[in-house]
Scaffold this motif. Structure first.
Motif, mmCIF file in Angstrom:
data_model
loop_
_atom_site.group_PDB
_atom_site.id
_atom_site.type_symbol
_atom_site.label_atom_id
_atom_site.label_comp_id
_atom_site.label_asym_id
_atom_site.label_seq_id
_atom_site.Cartn_x
_atom_site.Cartn_y
_atom_site.Cartn_z
ATOM 1 N N ALA A 93 0.837 -1.122 -0.431
ATOM 2 C CA ALA A 93 0.337 -0.095 0.265
ATOM 3 C C ALA A 93 0.651 0.898 -0.017
ATOM 4 O O ALA A 93 1.690 1.362 0.721
ATOM 5 N N VAL A 94 0.698 2.144 -0.881
ATOM 6 C CA VAL A 94 1.489 3.742 -1.029
ATOM 7 C C VAL A 94 0.354 4.589 -0.298
ATOM 8 O O VAL A 94 -0.877 4.694 -0.999
ATOM 9 N N ILE A 95 1.232 4.871 0.790
ATOM 10 C CA ILE A 95 -0.189 6.221 1.897
ATOM 11 C C ILE A 95 0.125 7.636 0.948
ATOM 12 O O ILE A 95 1.071 7.490 1.067
ATOM 13 N N ASP A 96 -1.030 7.733 0.799
ATOM 14 C CA ASP A 96 -0.931 9.052 -0.374
ATOM 15 C C ASP A 96 -1.107 10.417 0.519
ATOM 16 O O ASP A 96 -1.527 10.380 1.403
ATOM 17 N N ASN A 97 0.310 10.771 0.929
ATOM 18 C CA ASN A 97 0.616 12.062 2.145
ATOM 19 C C ASN A 97 0.427 13.092 0.925
ATOM 20 O O ASN A 97 1.123 14.134 1.565
ATOM 21 N N HIS A 98 0.151 13.734 -0.219
ATOM 22 C CA HIS A 98 -0.274 14.683 -0.978
ATOM 23 C C HIS A 98 1.256 14.792 -1.948
ATOM 24 O O HIS A 98 0.718 16.105 -2.269
ATOM 25 N N GLY A 99 1.100 14.248 -1.951
ATOM 26 C CA GLY A 99 2.979 14.454 -2.403
ATOM 27 C C GLY A 99 2.963 14.658 -4.064
ATOM 28 O O GLY A 99 2.184 13.534 -4.495
ATOM 29 N N GLN A 100 4.118 14.772 -4.388
ATOM 30 C CA GLN A 100 3.412 15.645 -6.207
ATOM 31 C C GLN A 100 3.711 14.279 -6.604
ATOM 32 O O GLN A 100 3.736 14.378 -8.279
ATOM 33 N N ASP A 129 0.825 -6.149 2.539
ATOM 34 C CA ASP A 129 2.154 -7.095 3.726
ATOM 35 C C ASP A 129 3.144 -6.171 3.668
ATOM 36 O O ASP A 129 4.815 -6.732 4.344
ATOM 37 N N GLY A 130 3.348 -4.327 3.018
ATOM 38 C CA GLY A 130 4.095 -3.308 3.365
ATOM 39 C C GLY A 130 3.639 -2.013 2.628
ATOM 40 O O GLY A 130 2.747 -2.170 2.433
ATOM 41 N N ILE A 131 4.205 -1.248 3.576
ATOM 42 C CA ILE A 131 3.551 0.650 2.812
ATOM 43 C C ILE A 131 4.442 1.038 2.692
ATOM 44 O O ILE A 131 5.899 1.172 3.201
ATOM 45 N N VAL A 132 4.703 1.817 1.324
ATOM 46 C CA VAL A 132 4.891 3.281 1.602
ATOM 47 C C VAL A 132 4.751 4.287 2.156
ATOM 48 O O VAL A 132 3.617 4.236 1.525
ATOM 49 N N LEU A 133 4.993 5.443 3.128
ATOM 50 C CA LEU A 133 4.414 6.114 2.847
ATOM 51 C C LEU A 133 5.383 7.380 2.125
ATOM 52 O O LEU A 133 6.222 8.084 1.793
ATOM 53 N N SER A 134 4.653 7.538 1.946
ATOM 54 C CA SER A 134 4.930 9.363 0.377
ATOM 55 C C SER A 134 5.127 10.498 1.053
ATOM 56 O O SER A 134 4.825 10.638 1.868
ATOM 57 N N GLY A 135 5.871 10.573 -0.107
ATOM 58 C CA GLY A 135 6.723 12.234 0.223
ATOM 59 C C GLY A 135 5.120 13.664 0.580
ATOM 60 O O GLY A 135 3.477 13.014 0.140
ATOM 61 N N GLY A 136 5.103 14.687 1.217
ATOM 62 C CA GLY A 136 3.846 15.802 0.670
ATOM 63 C C GLY A 136 4.210 17.162 1.419
ATOM 64 O O GLY A 136 5.802 16.945 1.616
ATOM 65 N N PRO A 137 3.206 17.927 1.321
ATOM 66 C CA PRO A 137 3.919 19.107 1.559
ATOM 67 C C PRO A 137 4.063 19.342 3.510
ATOM 68 O O PRO A 137 5.062 20.172 3.411
ATOM 69 N N GLY A 143 7.167 -5.261 -10.046
ATOM 70 C CA GLY A 143 6.240 -7.027 -10.101
ATOM 71 C C GLY A 143 5.302 -7.225 -9.193
ATOM 72 O O GLY A 143 4.570 -8.139 -8.621
ATOM 73 N N VAL A 144 5.062 -6.753 -7.890
ATOM 74 C CA VAL A 144 4.070 -6.149 -7.196
ATOM 75 C C VAL A 144 2.430 -5.147 -6.898
ATOM 76 O O VAL A 144 2.622 -4.636 -7.762
ATOM 77 N N ASP A 145 1.824 -6.410 -6.835
ATOM 78 C CA ASP A 145 0.284 -5.470 -6.400
ATOM 79 C C ASP A 145 0.703 -3.594 -5.520
ATOM 80 O O ASP A 145 0.813 -4.422 -3.860
ATOM 81 N N ALA A 146 -0.016 -2.542 -6.097
ATOM 82 C CA ALA A 146 0.412 -2.040 -5.274
ATOM 83 C C ALA A 146 -0.794 -0.897 -5.343
ATOM 84 O O ALA A 146 -1.547 -0.879 -6.644
ATOM 85 N N GLU A 147 -1.685 -0.633 -4.178
ATOM 86 C CA GLU A 147 -2.637 0.473 -4.694
ATOM 87 C C GLU A 147 -2.220 1.832 -3.432
ATOM 88 O O GLU A 147 -1.534 1.930 -2.274
ATOM 89 N N ILE A 148 -2.873 2.387 -4.025
ATOM 90 C CA ILE A 148 -2.373 4.206 -2.922
ATOM 91 C C ILE A 148 -3.500 4.619 -2.652
ATOM 92 O O ILE A 148 -4.984 4.629 -3.347
ATOM 93 N N LEU A 149 -3.771 4.951 -1.382
ATOM 94 C CA LEU A 149 -4.800 5.089 -0.725
ATOM 95 C C LEU A 149 -4.270 6.450 0.216
ATOM 96 O O LEU A 149 -3.426 6.526 0.720
ATOM 97 N N ASP A 150 -5.176 7.076 0.359
ATOM 98 C CA ASP A 150 -5.625 7.688 0.869
ATOM 99 C C ASP A 150 -4.761 8.062 2.429
ATOM 100 O O ASP A 150 -5.382 6.711 2.812
#
Length: 184
Positions: A7-14, A45-53, A27-34
């Motif tokens: 899961a990619v957590i969207d912290n409102h980054g560009q 199985d893992g989380i990416v915390l995005s960049g943001g303002p 090659g992975v299933d990635a979903e962007i979530l607010d």
């Protein structure tokens, strides 16, 4: 073995959409979530915390750190991990985006160790981690910032100041591929 879901957590980054794409390219299933998504609704199985303002706009990030899966923080996500777990974030001396030559300080690190001895990155240093939380190791540094990357491999928590998802960063895809391996 099935591929991990991240899961990619969207912290409102560009660049959030580029993080999702980099993971799909790995090659992975990635979903962007607010970042206000309830943790109980995240099946990953893992989380990416995005960049943001702004640290004021990190939503439920603190709760995501308790899900028991590996977490990779990118830029603001990296700073949020540090601040939420007892480290310190300060304004950097260099604002805006620029090329930064990063030295890998821990070549055995599962996230950035393969980039040793160093890599050219694209990063903003308007804010940066000044002190890592207890249990973390500084894994990369530069002449601009003393904490370009950090890891707590025992807890599966990682952060990078730079943006591995943008084309200006050398070997950025490798960072995501390394994270996928950690999530396996």
């Amino acid at each position: 073995m099935s591929e991990p879901r991240i899961a990619v957590i969207d912290n409102h980054g560009q660049f959030t959409h580029l993080e999702g794409r980099a993971l799909r390219d790995a090659g992975v299933d990635a979903e962007i979530l607010d970042n206000d998504t309830p943790p109980a609704e995240i099946d990953a199985d893992g989380i990416v915390l995005s960049g943001g303002p702004s640290m004021d706009r990190i939503g439920r990030t603190e709760e995501y750190l308790d899900l028991g899966v590996p977490v990779l923080g990118v830029c603001l996500g990296h700073q949020a991990i540090a601040e939420l777990l007892g480290g310190r974030v300060e304004s950097g001396e260099y604002g805006g985006y620029a090329d930064v030559d990063v030295t890998i300080a821990a070549d055995g690190d599962p996230l950035v160790g393969s980039l040793a001895p160093g890599v050219r990155t694209w990063a903003s240093h308007a804010d940066e981690v000044a002190e890592v939380p207890e249990g973390f190791t500084v894994t990369a540094e530069s002449d601009v910032c003393g904490v370009e990357a950090m890891s707590d491999a025992d807890r599966g928590l990682y952060g990078v100041q730079w943006h591995p998802e943008v084309s200006h960063t050398e070997r950025g895809q490798e960072v995501f591929e390394n994270f996928v391996e950690i999530c396996r």
